[in-house]
Design an enzyme around this catalytic site. Structure first.
Site, PDB file in Angstrom:
ATOM      1  N   ASP A   4     -13.281   8.247   7.059  1.00  0.00           N
ATOM      2  CA  ASP A   4     -13.606   8.794   8.081  1.00  0.00           C
ATOM      3  C   ASP A   4     -13.560  10.961   7.728  1.00  0.00           C
ATOM      4  O   ASP A   4     -12.941  10.340   6.826  1.00  0.00           O
ATOM      5  CB  ASP A   4     -12.554   8.568   9.237  1.00  0.00           C
ATOM      6  CG  ASP A   4     -12.777   7.652   9.817  1.00  0.00           C
ATOM      7  OD1 ASP A   4     -14.022   6.385   9.885  1.00  0.00           O
ATOM      8  OD2 ASP A   4     -11.697   6.499  10.468  1.00  0.00           O
ATOM      9  N   LYS A  26     -20.713  -7.023   3.861  1.00  0.00           N
ATOM     10  CA  LYS A  26     -19.563  -6.545   2.340  1.00  0.00           C
ATOM     11  C   LYS A  26     -18.952  -7.109   1.692  1.00  0.00           C
ATOM     12  O   LYS A  26     -19.011  -7.792   0.617  1.00  0.00           O
ATOM     13  CB  LYS A  26     -18.489  -5.923   3.396  1.00  0.00           C
ATOM     14  CG  LYS A  26     -18.474  -4.980   3.754  1.00  0.00           C
ATOM     15  CD  LYS A  26     -17.681  -4.013   4.126  1.00  0.00           C
ATOM     16  CE  LYS A  26     -16.703  -4.383   5.311  1.00  0.00           C
ATOM     17  NZ  LYS A  26     -15.382  -3.417   6.213  1.00  0.00           N
ATOM     18  N   THR A  52      -4.286   5.776  -1.357  1.00  0.00           N
ATOM     19  CA  THR A  52      -4.658   5.764  -0.781  1.00  0.00           C
ATOM     20  C   THR A  52      -5.919   6.466  -0.909  1.00  0.00           C
ATOM     21  O   THR A  52      -5.050   7.285  -1.706  1.00  0.00           O
ATOM     22  CB  THR A  52      -4.679   5.311   0.692  1.00  0.00           C
ATOM     23  OG1 THR A  52      -3.520   6.753   1.006  1.00  0.00           O
ATOM     24  CG2 THR A  52      -3.704   4.327   2.019  1.00  0.00           C
ATOM     25  N   TYR A  53      -6.765   6.606  -0.117  1.00  0.00           N
ATOM     26  CA  TYR A  53      -8.136   8.045  -0.681  1.00  0.00           C
ATOM     27  C   TYR A  53      -7.819   8.924   0.639  1.00  0.00           C
ATOM     28  O   TYR A  53      -7.840   7.756   1.340  1.00  0.00           O
ATOM     29  CB  TYR A  53      -9.576   7.402  -0.864  1.00  0.00           C
ATOM     30  CG  TYR A  53      -9.556   8.252  -1.434  1.00  0.00           C
ATOM     31  CD1 TYR A  53      -9.969   8.643  -3.150  1.00  0.00           C
ATOM     32  CD2 TYR A  53     -11.325   9.060  -1.405  1.00  0.00           C
ATOM     33  CE1 TYR A  53     -10.577   9.829  -3.058  1.00  0.00           C
ATOM     34  CE2 TYR A  53     -12.432   9.594  -1.622  1.00  0.00           C
ATOM     35  CZ  TYR A  53     -11.308   9.956  -2.677  1.00  0.00           C
ATOM     36  OH  TYR A  53     -12.657  10.939  -4.129  1.00  0.00           O
ATOM     37  N   HIS A 100      -8.244   3.112  -3.595  1.00  0.00           N
ATOM     38  CA  HIS A 100      -9.003   3.170  -2.039  1.00  0.00           C
ATOM     39  C   HIS A 100     -10.099   4.185  -2.541  1.00  0.00           C
ATOM     40  O   HIS A 100      -9.148   5.159  -3.744  1.00  0.00           O
ATOM     41  CB  HIS A 100      -7.995   3.808  -1.209  1.00  0.00           C
ATOM     42  CG  HIS A 100      -7.172   2.410  -0.553  1.00  0.00           C
ATOM     43  ND1 HIS A 100      -6.834   2.371   0.341  1.00  0.00           N
ATOM     44  CD2 HIS A 100      -6.431   1.565  -0.927  1.00  0.00           C
ATOM     45  CE1 HIS A 100      -6.192   1.266   0.449  1.00  0.00           C
ATOM     46  NE2 HIS A 100      -5.566   0.954  -0.100  1.00  0.00           N
ATOM     47  N   GLU A 155       1.237  -1.417  -0.200  1.00  0.00           N
ATOM     48  CA  GLU A 155      -0.019   0.077   0.338  1.00  0.00           C
ATOM     49  C   GLU A 155       0.495   1.203   0.005  1.00  0.00           C
ATOM     50  O   GLU A 155       1.970   1.215   1.049  1.00  0.00           O
ATOM     51  CB  GLU A 155      -1.040   0.231   0.939  1.00  0.00           C
ATOM     52  CG  GLU A 155      -1.888   1.179   0.529  1.00  0.00           C
ATOM     53  CD  GLU A 155      -2.810   1.321   2.373  1.00  0.00           C
ATOM     54  OE1 GLU A 155      -3.531   0.477   2.785  1.00  0.00           O
ATOM     55  OE2 GLU A 155      -2.093   2.053   3.403  1.00  0.00           O
ATOM     56  N   ALA A 194     -17.932   0.015  15.873  1.00  0.00           N
ATOM     57  CA  ALA A 194     -19.152  -1.159  16.499  1.00  0.00           C
ATOM     58  C   ALA A 194     -19.487  -1.547  17.191  1.00  0.00           C
ATOM     59  O   ALA A 194     -19.055  -1.046  17.965  1.00  0.00           O
ATOM     60  CB  ALA A 194     -18.521  -2.328  15.627  1.00  0.00           C
TER      61      ALA A 194
HETATM   62  C1  LIG Z   1      -7.390  -2.155   4.485  1.00  0.00           C
HETATM   63  C2  LIG Z   1      -7.598  -0.573   5.184  1.00  0.00           C
HETATM   64  C3  LIG Z   1      -7.061   0.620   4.153  1.00  0.00           C
HETATM   65  C4  LIG Z   1      -8.044   2.000   4.413  1.00  0.00           C
HETATM   66  N1  LIG Z   1      -7.985   2.642   3.407  1.00  0.00           N
HETATM   67  C5  LIG Z   1      -8.442   3.974   3.835  1.00  0.00           C
HETATM   68  C6  LIG Z   1      -8.266   4.935   2.993  1.00  0.00           C
HETATM   69  O1  LIG Z   1      -7.692   4.732   1.740  1.00  0.00           O
HETATM   70  N2  LIG Z   1      -8.881   6.682   2.744  1.00  0.00           N
HETATM   71  C7  LIG Z   1      -9.523   6.734   4.479  1.00  0.00           C
HETATM   72  O2  LIG Z   1     -10.155   7.994   4.393  1.00  0.00           O
HETATM   73  N3  LIG Z   1     -10.072   5.286   5.284  1.00  0.00           N
HETATM   74  C8  LIG Z   1      -9.113   4.286   5.005  1.00  0.00           C
HETATM   75  N4  LIG Z   1      -9.397   3.536   6.101  1.00  0.00           N
HETATM   76  C9  LIG Z   1     -10.083   3.640   7.229  1.00  0.00           C
HETATM   77  C10 LIG Z   1     -11.520   3.281   6.966  1.00  0.00           C
HETATM   78  O3  LIG Z   1     -12.209   4.473   5.872  1.00  0.00           O
HETATM   79  C11 LIG Z   1     -12.066   3.506   8.306  1.00  0.00           C
HETATM   80  O4  LIG Z   1     -11.463   2.686   9.674  1.00  0.00           O
HETATM   81  C12 LIG Z   1     -13.501   3.557   8.610  1.00  0.00           C
HETATM   82  O5  LIG Z   1     -13.745   4.462   9.895  1.00  0.00           O
HETATM   83  C13 LIG Z   1     -14.182   2.482   8.343  1.00  0.00           C
HETATM   84  O6  LIG Z   1     -14.322   1.973   7.286  1.00  0.00           O
HETATM   85  P1  LIG Z   1     -14.309   0.681   6.500  1.00  0.00           P
HETATM   86  O7  LIG Z   1     -14.632   0.660   5.058  1.00  0.00           O
HETATM   87  O8  LIG Z   1     -14.334  -0.471   7.231  1.00  0.00           O
HETATM   88  O9  LIG Z   1     -16.687   1.107   6.749  1.00  0.00           O
HETATM   89  P2  LIG Z   1     -17.791   0.212   7.293  1.00  0.00           P
HETATM   90  O10 LIG Z   1     -17.657  -1.530   6.741  1.00  0.00           O
HETATM   91  O11 LIG Z   1     -18.858   0.666   6.287  1.00  0.00           O
HETATM   92  O12 LIG Z   1     -18.119  -0.237   8.812  1.00  0.00           O
HETATM   93  C14 LIG Z   1     -17.774   0.897   9.771  1.00  0.00           C
HETATM   94  C15 LIG Z   1     -19.222   1.079  11.029  1.00  0.00           C
HETATM   95  O13 LIG Z   1     -20.047   0.537  11.018  1.00  0.00           O
HETATM   96  C16 LIG Z   1     -20.580  -0.708  11.618  1.00  0.00           C
HETATM   97  N5  LIG Z   1     -21.334  -1.199  10.529  1.00  0.00           N
HETATM   98  C17 LIG Z   1     -21.284  -1.303   8.457  1.00  0.00           C
HETATM   99  N6  LIG Z   1     -22.499  -0.892   8.439  1.00  0.00           N
HETATM  100  C18 LIG Z   1     -23.531  -1.738  10.085  1.00  0.00           C
HETATM  101  C19 LIG Z   1     -24.786  -2.172   9.695  1.00  0.00           C
HETATM  102  N7  LIG Z   1     -25.801  -1.923   8.845  1.00  0.00           N
HETATM  103  N8  LIG Z   1     -25.518  -2.340  11.337  1.00  0.00           N
HETATM  104  C20 LIG Z   1     -24.776  -1.878  12.162  1.00  0.00           C
HETATM  105  N9  LIG Z   1     -23.379  -1.755  12.382  1.00  0.00           N
HETATM  106  C21 LIG Z   1     -22.827  -1.439  10.673  1.00  0.00           C
HETATM  107  C22 LIG Z   1     -19.325  -1.390  11.378  1.00  0.00           C
HETATM  108  O14 LIG Z   1     -19.495  -2.249  11.772  1.00  0.00           O
HETATM  109  C23 LIG Z   1     -17.816  -0.811  11.601  1.00  0.00           C
HETATM  110  O15 LIG Z   1     -18.306   0.083  13.035  1.00  0.00           O
HETATM  111  C24 LIG Z   1      -8.314   2.147   5.649  1.00  0.00           C
HETATM  112  C25 LIG Z   1      -8.716   0.606   6.623  1.00  0.00           C
HETATM  113  C26 LIG Z   1      -8.524  -0.376   6.273  1.00  0.00           C
HETATM  114  C27 LIG Z   1      -8.446  -1.002   7.236  1.00  0.00           C
END
Ligand SMILES: Cc1cc2nc3c(=O)[nH]c(=O)nc-3n(C[C@H](O)[C@H](O)[C@H](O)COP(=O)(O)OP(=O)(O)OC[C@H]3O[C@@H](n4cnc5c(N)ncnc54)[C@H](O)[C@@H]3O)c2cc1C
Length: 308
Positions: A124, A183, A63-64, A92, A32, A170
Protein backbone atom coordinates in the site's frame (compact mmCIF):
# COMPACT_ATOMS: atom_id res chain seq x y z
CA UNK A 1 -8.99 -33.66 4.45
CA UNK A 2 -12.26 -31.72 4.76
CA UNK A 3 -14.04 -34.64 6.44
CA UNK A 4 -11.20 -35.08 8.86
CA UNK A 5 -11.13 -31.38 9.70
CA UNK A 6 -14.88 -31.35 10.22
CA UNK A 7 -14.76 -34.38 12.47
CA UNK A 8 -12.00 -32.85 14.54
CA UNK A 9 -13.87 -29.54 14.74
CA UNK A 10 -17.08 -31.24 15.88
CA UNK A 11 -15.21 -33.18 18.52
CA UNK A 12 -13.52 -29.93 19.54
CA UNK A 13 -16.78 -28.13 20.30
CA UNK A 14 -16.35 -28.94 23.97
CA UNK A 15 -12.77 -28.63 25.25
CA UNK A 16 -11.63 -31.94 26.73
CA UNK A 17 -8.87 -30.60 28.94
CA UNK A 18 -7.79 -27.22 30.27
CA UNK A 19 -6.46 -25.17 27.38
CA UNK A 20 -3.53 -27.02 25.85
CA UNK A 21 -2.67 -29.56 28.51
CA UNK A 22 -0.88 -32.57 27.01
CA UNK A 23 -0.39 -31.36 23.44
CA UNK A 24 2.40 -33.31 21.74
CA UNK A 25 4.16 -30.24 20.29
CA UNK A 26 3.31 -31.21 16.72
CA UNK A 27 3.02 -27.66 15.41
CA UNK A 28 5.24 -25.63 13.09
CA UNK A 29 5.76 -21.95 13.81
CA UNK A 30 6.97 -18.85 12.03
CA UNK A 31 7.50 -15.32 13.32
CA UNK A 32 7.17 -11.93 11.70
CA UNK A 33 9.34 -8.95 12.70
CA UNK A 34 9.61 -5.39 11.45
CA UNK A 35 12.87 -3.56 10.67
CA UNK A 36 13.97 -1.39 13.60
CA UNK A 37 14.29 2.38 13.34
CA UNK A 38 16.76 3.05 16.16
CA UNK A 39 19.49 1.34 18.11
CA UNK A 40 17.12 0.77 21.00
CA UNK A 41 14.56 -0.88 18.72
CA UNK A 42 17.34 -2.91 17.12
CA UNK A 43 18.29 -4.26 20.55
CA UNK A 44 14.63 -5.13 21.22
CA UNK A 45 14.35 -6.93 17.89
CA UNK A 46 17.46 -9.01 18.55
CA UNK A 47 16.29 -9.85 21.99
CA UNK A 48 13.03 -11.15 20.47
CA UNK A 49 14.86 -13.05 17.70
CA UNK A 50 17.20 -14.71 20.18
CA UNK A 51 14.37 -15.63 22.55
CA UNK A 52 12.24 -17.18 19.81
CA UNK A 53 15.02 -18.81 17.76
CA UNK A 54 15.39 -21.89 20.04
CA UNK A 55 11.74 -22.75 19.30
CA UNK A 56 12.93 -23.75 15.82
CA UNK A 57 10.57 -21.75 13.58
CA UNK A 58 10.21 -22.84 9.95
CA UNK A 59 11.11 -19.27 8.97
CA UNK A 60 11.13 -15.72 10.28
CA UNK A 61 9.99 -12.86 8.08
CA UNK A 62 10.80 -9.15 8.04
CA UNK A 63 8.27 -6.61 6.79
CA UNK A 64 8.77 -3.91 4.17
CA UNK A 65 7.55 -0.42 5.06
CA UNK A 66 4.69 1.24 3.20
CA UNK A 67 5.93 2.70 -0.07
CA UNK A 68 9.24 0.86 0.16
CA UNK A 69 10.30 3.19 2.98
CA UNK A 70 12.31 0.50 4.78
CA UNK A 71 14.16 -0.92 1.78
CA UNK A 72 17.61 -0.62 3.40
CA UNK A 73 16.49 -1.52 6.90
CA UNK A 74 14.55 -4.57 5.77
CA UNK A 75 17.53 -5.74 3.75
CA UNK A 76 19.96 -5.17 6.61
CA UNK A 77 17.75 -7.00 9.10
CA UNK A 78 17.17 -9.96 6.79
CA UNK A 79 20.86 -10.13 5.86
CA UNK A 80 21.89 -10.04 9.54
CA UNK A 81 19.50 -12.87 10.39
CA UNK A 82 20.93 -14.89 7.48
CA UNK A 83 24.48 -14.11 8.55
CA UNK A 84 24.31 -14.45 12.32
CA UNK A 85 21.66 -17.07 13.03
CA UNK A 86 20.65 -20.50 11.84
CA UNK A 87 17.14 -19.19 11.12
CA UNK A 88 15.70 -19.11 7.60
CA UNK A 89 14.78 -15.48 6.92
CA UNK A 90 12.03 -14.39 4.54
CA UNK A 91 12.08 -10.86 3.12
CA UNK A 92 8.80 -9.04 2.49
CA UNK A 93 8.85 -7.18 -0.83
CA UNK A 94 6.17 -4.92 -2.34
CA UNK A 95 5.39 -3.43 -5.76
CA UNK A 96 4.89 0.13 -4.48
CA UNK A 97 6.75 3.07 -6.02
CA UNK A 98 9.41 1.04 -7.80
CA UNK A 99 10.03 -0.19 -11.34
CA UNK A 100 10.32 -3.88 -12.13
CA UNK A 101 14.06 -3.37 -12.65
CA UNK A 102 14.46 -1.88 -9.15
CA UNK A 103 12.47 -4.66 -7.51
CA UNK A 104 14.33 -7.31 -9.46
CA UNK A 105 17.59 -5.82 -8.26
CA UNK A 106 16.48 -5.98 -4.62
CA UNK A 107 15.46 -9.61 -5.10
CA UNK A 108 18.82 -10.36 -6.69
CA UNK A 109 20.61 -8.84 -3.68
CA UNK A 110 18.60 -11.14 -1.42
CA UNK A 111 19.51 -14.14 -3.52
CA UNK A 112 23.19 -13.18 -3.34
CA UNK A 113 22.91 -12.83 0.46
CA UNK A 114 21.65 -16.39 0.61
CA UNK A 115 18.00 -15.45 1.21
CA UNK A 116 15.70 -17.86 -0.60
CA UNK A 117 12.26 -16.92 0.74
CA UNK A 118 10.30 -13.81 -0.33
CA UNK A 119 6.89 -12.73 0.98
CA UNK A 120 5.57 -11.14 -2.21
CA UNK A 121 3.01 -8.38 -1.73
CA UNK A 122 1.44 -5.62 -3.71
CA UNK A 123 1.76 -3.25 -0.75
CA UNK A 124 0.00 0.00 0.00
CA UNK A 125 1.25 3.52 -0.58
CA UNK A 126 1.92 5.59 2.53
CA UNK A 127 -1.32 7.25 3.77
CA UNK A 128 0.24 10.67 2.94
CA UNK A 129 0.18 9.65 -0.75
CA UNK A 130 -3.57 9.16 -0.75
CA UNK A 131 -3.63 5.52 0.26
CA UNK A 132 -4.72 4.23 -3.16
CA UNK A 133 -2.37 1.88 -4.97
CA UNK A 134 -1.39 3.04 -8.44
CA UNK A 135 1.15 0.82 -10.18
CA UNK A 136 4.48 2.41 -11.09
CA UNK A 137 4.45 2.96 -14.89
CA UNK A 138 7.20 0.38 -15.25
CA UNK A 139 6.35 -1.61 -12.17
CA UNK A 140 4.54 -4.77 -11.14
CA UNK A 141 0.77 -4.22 -11.09
CA UNK A 142 -0.16 -6.75 -8.43
CA UNK A 143 1.25 -9.38 -6.11
CA UNK A 144 0.52 -12.10 -8.71
CA UNK A 145 2.53 -10.11 -11.24
CA UNK A 146 5.39 -9.81 -8.73
CA UNK A 147 5.35 -13.55 -7.98
CA UNK A 148 5.60 -14.31 -11.70
CA UNK A 149 8.46 -11.80 -12.08
CA UNK A 150 10.41 -13.25 -9.14
CA UNK A 151 9.90 -16.83 -10.28
CA UNK A 152 11.08 -15.99 -13.81
CA UNK A 153 14.45 -14.91 -12.38
CA UNK A 154 15.15 -17.18 -9.42
CA UNK A 155 13.57 -20.22 -7.85
CA UNK A 156 12.55 -18.40 -4.66
CA UNK A 157 10.33 -19.98 -2.04
CA UNK A 158 7.41 -17.51 -2.11
CA UNK A 159 4.68 -16.70 0.39
CA UNK A 160 1.73 -14.44 -0.42
CA UNK A 161 -1.00 -12.72 1.58
CA UNK A 162 -4.51 -14.14 2.11
CA UNK A 163 -7.54 -12.45 3.62
CA UNK A 164 -10.04 -14.65 5.52
CA UNK A 165 -12.33 -11.61 5.86
CA UNK A 166 -11.69 -10.41 2.27
CA UNK A 167 -9.28 -7.68 1.15
CA UNK A 168 -11.12 -4.33 1.30
CA UNK A 169 -10.45 -3.48 -2.36
CA UNK A 170 -11.72 -6.82 -3.69
CA UNK A 171 -14.88 -6.71 -5.79
CA UNK A 172 -16.16 -9.78 -3.91
CA UNK A 173 -14.99 -12.65 -1.72
CA UNK A 174 -14.91 -14.85 -4.82
CA UNK A 175 -12.76 -12.42 -6.80
CA UNK A 176 -10.35 -12.15 -3.84
CA UNK A 177 -10.12 -15.96 -3.72
CA UNK A 178 -9.54 -16.01 -7.51
CA UNK A 179 -6.71 -13.57 -6.91
CA UNK A 180 -5.16 -15.81 -4.27
CA UNK A 181 -5.35 -18.68 -6.74
CA UNK A 182 -3.62 -16.51 -9.37
CA UNK A 183 -0.77 -15.82 -6.94
CA UNK A 184 -0.35 -19.51 -6.23
CA UNK A 185 -0.62 -20.45 -9.91
CA UNK A 186 2.13 -17.90 -10.59
CA UNK A 187 4.41 -19.94 -8.34
CA UNK A 188 3.80 -19.03 -4.69
CA UNK A 189 4.22 -21.93 -2.26
CA UNK A 190 2.03 -20.86 0.65
CA UNK A 191 -0.18 -18.07 1.91
CA UNK A 192 -0.04 -16.24 5.22
CA UNK A 193 -3.30 -14.82 6.44
CA UNK A 194 -4.10 -11.35 7.62
CA UNK A 195 -4.72 -11.55 11.36
CA UNK A 196 -8.26 -12.35 12.48
CA UNK A 197 -10.17 -12.88 15.69
CA UNK A 198 -12.96 -15.09 14.32
CA UNK A 199 -11.93 -18.71 13.95
CA UNK A 200 -15.18 -19.28 12.04
CA UNK A 201 -14.09 -16.75 9.41
CA UNK A 202 -10.74 -18.52 9.05
CA UNK A 203 -12.21 -22.02 8.82
CA UNK A 204 -14.87 -20.90 6.32
CA UNK A 205 -12.10 -19.35 4.24
CA UNK A 206 -10.06 -22.60 4.37
CA UNK A 207 -13.09 -24.54 3.20
CA UNK A 208 -13.70 -22.16 0.28
CA UNK A 209 -10.03 -22.21 -0.65
CA UNK A 210 -10.01 -26.00 -0.67
CA UNK A 211 -13.17 -26.04 -2.80
CA UNK A 212 -11.37 -23.68 -5.22
CA UNK A 213 -8.55 -26.22 -5.54
CA UNK A 214 -6.09 -24.45 -3.22
CA UNK A 215 -4.12 -27.12 -1.40
CA UNK A 216 -1.02 -25.23 -0.22
CA UNK A 217 -0.84 -24.21 3.46
CA UNK A 218 -2.65 -21.01 4.44
CA UNK A 219 -0.93 -20.13 7.71
CA UNK A 220 -3.14 -18.33 10.20
CA UNK A 221 -1.64 -14.98 11.15
CA UNK A 222 -1.84 -14.65 14.94
CA UNK A 223 -1.72 -11.12 16.35
CA UNK A 224 -1.47 -10.96 20.14
CA UNK A 225 -3.10 -7.73 21.33
CA UNK A 226 -0.48 -5.56 22.98
CA UNK A 227 -2.49 -2.36 22.53
CA UNK A 228 -6.17 -2.45 21.68
CA UNK A 229 -6.03 1.00 20.05
CA UNK A 230 -3.16 -0.15 17.82
CA UNK A 231 -5.02 -3.33 16.85
CA UNK A 232 -8.07 -1.30 15.91
CA UNK A 233 -5.89 0.94 13.74
CA UNK A 234 -4.11 -2.01 12.08
CA UNK A 235 -7.36 -3.89 11.47
CA UNK A 236 -8.68 -1.19 9.14
CA UNK A 237 -11.33 -2.69 6.87
CA UNK A 238 -9.56 -6.05 6.71
CA UNK A 239 -10.21 -7.61 10.11
CA UNK A 240 -13.41 -7.44 12.10
CA UNK A 241 -12.97 -6.66 15.79
CA UNK A 242 -15.67 -8.63 17.60
CA UNK A 243 -17.72 -6.81 20.25
CA UNK A 244 -16.55 -9.31 22.90
CA UNK A 245 -12.99 -8.24 22.31
CA UNK A 246 -13.74 -4.60 22.84
CA UNK A 247 -15.51 -5.53 26.07
CA UNK A 248 -12.55 -7.63 27.12
CA UNK A 249 -10.02 -4.81 26.70
CA UNK A 250 -12.13 -1.87 27.84
CA UNK A 251 -10.70 -0.38 31.05
CA UNK A 252 -7.22 -1.87 30.60
CA UNK A 253 -5.52 1.07 28.85
CA UNK A 254 -3.64 2.01 32.01
CA UNK A 255 -3.07 -1.57 33.18
CA UNK A 256 -0.29 -2.93 30.96
CA UNK A 257 0.36 -5.98 33.12
CA UNK A 258 -3.28 -7.02 33.25
CA UNK A 259 -3.71 -6.20 29.56
CA UNK A 260 -0.80 -8.48 28.64
CA UNK A 261 -2.35 -11.34 30.63
CA UNK A 262 -5.74 -10.81 28.99
CA UNK A 263 -4.09 -10.55 25.58
CA UNK A 264 -2.30 -13.84 26.22
CA UNK A 265 -5.54 -15.52 27.25
CA UNK A 266 -7.37 -14.22 24.15
CA UNK A 267 -4.61 -15.34 21.78
CA UNK A 268 -4.28 -18.68 23.59
CA UNK A 269 -8.02 -19.29 23.22
CA UNK A 270 -7.85 -18.47 19.50
CA UNK A 271 -4.91 -20.83 18.97
CA UNK A 272 -6.57 -23.53 21.04
CA UNK A 273 -9.63 -23.39 18.77
CA UNK A 274 -7.44 -23.43 15.67
CA UNK A 275 -5.46 -26.40 16.97
CA UNK A 276 -8.64 -28.27 17.80
CA UNK A 277 -9.82 -27.53 14.26
CA UNK A 278 -6.77 -29.26 12.81
CA UNK A 279 -4.38 -26.32 12.34
CA UNK A 280 -0.73 -27.24 12.85
CA UNK A 281 1.08 -24.20 11.37
CA UNK A 282 0.99 -20.88 13.20
CA UNK A 283 2.45 -17.57 12.01
CA UNK A 284 2.91 -14.95 14.72
CA UNK A 285 2.95 -11.20 14.18
CA UNK A 286 5.39 -10.52 17.00
CA UNK A 287 5.74 -6.72 16.68
CA UNK A 288 9.33 -7.45 17.75
CA UNK A 289 8.29 -8.75 21.18
CA UNK A 290 8.82 -12.36 22.13
CA UNK A 291 6.73 -12.85 25.28
CA UNK A 292 3.26 -13.45 23.85
CA UNK A 293 4.43 -15.58 20.93
CA UNK A 294 6.73 -17.58 23.18
CA UNK A 295 3.98 -18.22 25.74
CA UNK A 296 1.48 -19.33 23.10
CA UNK A 297 4.03 -21.59 21.42
CA UNK A 298 4.81 -23.08 24.82
CA UNK A 299 1.13 -23.76 25.41
CA UNK A 300 0.94 -25.34 21.96
CA UNK A 301 3.54 -27.80 23.19
CA UNK A 302 6.56 -26.23 21.46
CA UNK A 303 9.79 -26.44 23.46
CA UNK A 304 13.32 -25.16 22.80
CA UNK A 305 14.96 -27.59 20.42
CA UNK A 306 18.06 -28.07 22.61
CA UNK A 307 15.89 -29.39 25.44
CA UNK A 308 13.90 -31.60 23.09
C1 LIG B 1 0.89 -11.72 5.73
C2 LIG B 1 0.87 -10.29 5.27
C3 LIG B 1 2.06 -9.57 5.24
C4 LIG B 1 2.09 -8.25 4.80
N1 LIG B 1 3.28 -7.56 4.79
C5 LIG B 1 3.34 -6.30 4.31
C6 LIG B 1 4.59 -5.57 4.22
O1 LIG B 1 5.62 -6.08 4.63
N2 LIG B 1 4.57 -4.32 3.70
C7 LIG B 1 3.43 -3.73 3.24
O2 LIG B 1 3.49 -2.59 2.74
N3 LIG B 1 2.23 -4.39 3.29
C8 LIG B 1 2.16 -5.64 3.82
N4 LIG B 1 0.95 -6.31 3.88
C9 LIG B 1 -0.27 -5.61 3.46
C10 LIG B 1 -0.54 -5.71 1.93
O3 LIG B 1 0.50 -5.10 1.22
C11 LIG B 1 -1.85 -5.00 1.67
O4 LIG B 1 -2.91 -5.70 2.25
C12 LIG B 1 -2.16 -4.67 0.20
O5 LIG B 1 -3.30 -3.81 0.17
C13 LIG B 1 -2.52 -5.88 -0.66
O6 LIG B 1 -1.42 -6.64 -0.90
P1 LIG B 1 -1.58 -8.10 -1.62
O7 LIG B 1 -0.24 -8.65 -1.78
O8 LIG B 1 -2.61 -8.89 -0.91
O9 LIG B 1 -2.15 -7.61 -3.05
P2 LIG B 1 -2.84 -8.37 -4.27
O10 LIG B 1 -2.83 -9.84 -4.07
O11 LIG B 1 -2.26 -7.83 -5.53
O12 LIG B 1 -4.38 -7.90 -4.14
C14 LIG B 1 -4.72 -6.54 -3.93
C15 LIG B 1 -6.19 -6.33 -4.26
O13 LIG B 1 -6.40 -6.33 -5.67
C16 LIG B 1 -7.31 -7.37 -6.02
N5 LIG B 1 -6.80 -7.92 -7.29
C17 LIG B 1 -5.50 -8.20 -7.60
N6 LIG B 1 -5.41 -8.65 -8.85
C18 LIG B 1 -6.66 -8.64 -9.37
C19 LIG B 1 -7.22 -8.97 -10.64
N7 LIG B 1 -6.45 -9.39 -11.65
N8 LIG B 1 -8.56 -8.84 -10.80
C20 LIG B 1 -9.35 -8.40 -9.78
N9 LIG B 1 -8.88 -8.06 -8.57
C21 LIG B 1 -7.54 -8.18 -8.37
C22 LIG B 1 -7.31 -8.35 -4.88
O14 LIG B 1 -8.50 -9.10 -4.79
C23 LIG B 1 -7.14 -7.40 -3.70
O15 LIG B 1 -8.34 -6.78 -3.35
C24 LIG B 1 0.88 -7.62 4.36
C25 LIG B 1 -0.32 -8.35 4.41
C26 LIG B 1 -0.34 -9.66 4.86
C27 LIG B 1 -1.63 -10.41 4.94
Amino acid sequence: MTDLLEAVRAQAAVPQSPLFASLPGDVATSFEFFPPKSEKMEAQLWDAVQTLAPLGPEFVSVTYGAGGSTRERTHNTVARIARETALKPAAHLTCVAASKAEIDEIAEQYWEAGVRHIVALRGDPPPADGGTFVPHPEGYASAADLVAGLKARRDFDISVAAYPEVHPEAASAQSDLDNLKRKLDAGANRAISQFFFSTDAYFRFLDKALAAGITVPILPGIMPVTSFAAIRRMSGDTTEIPAWMEAMFTGLDDQPGARALVAGAVAADLCCRLYQGGVRNFHFYTLNRAEQAYAICHMLGVRPKEIG
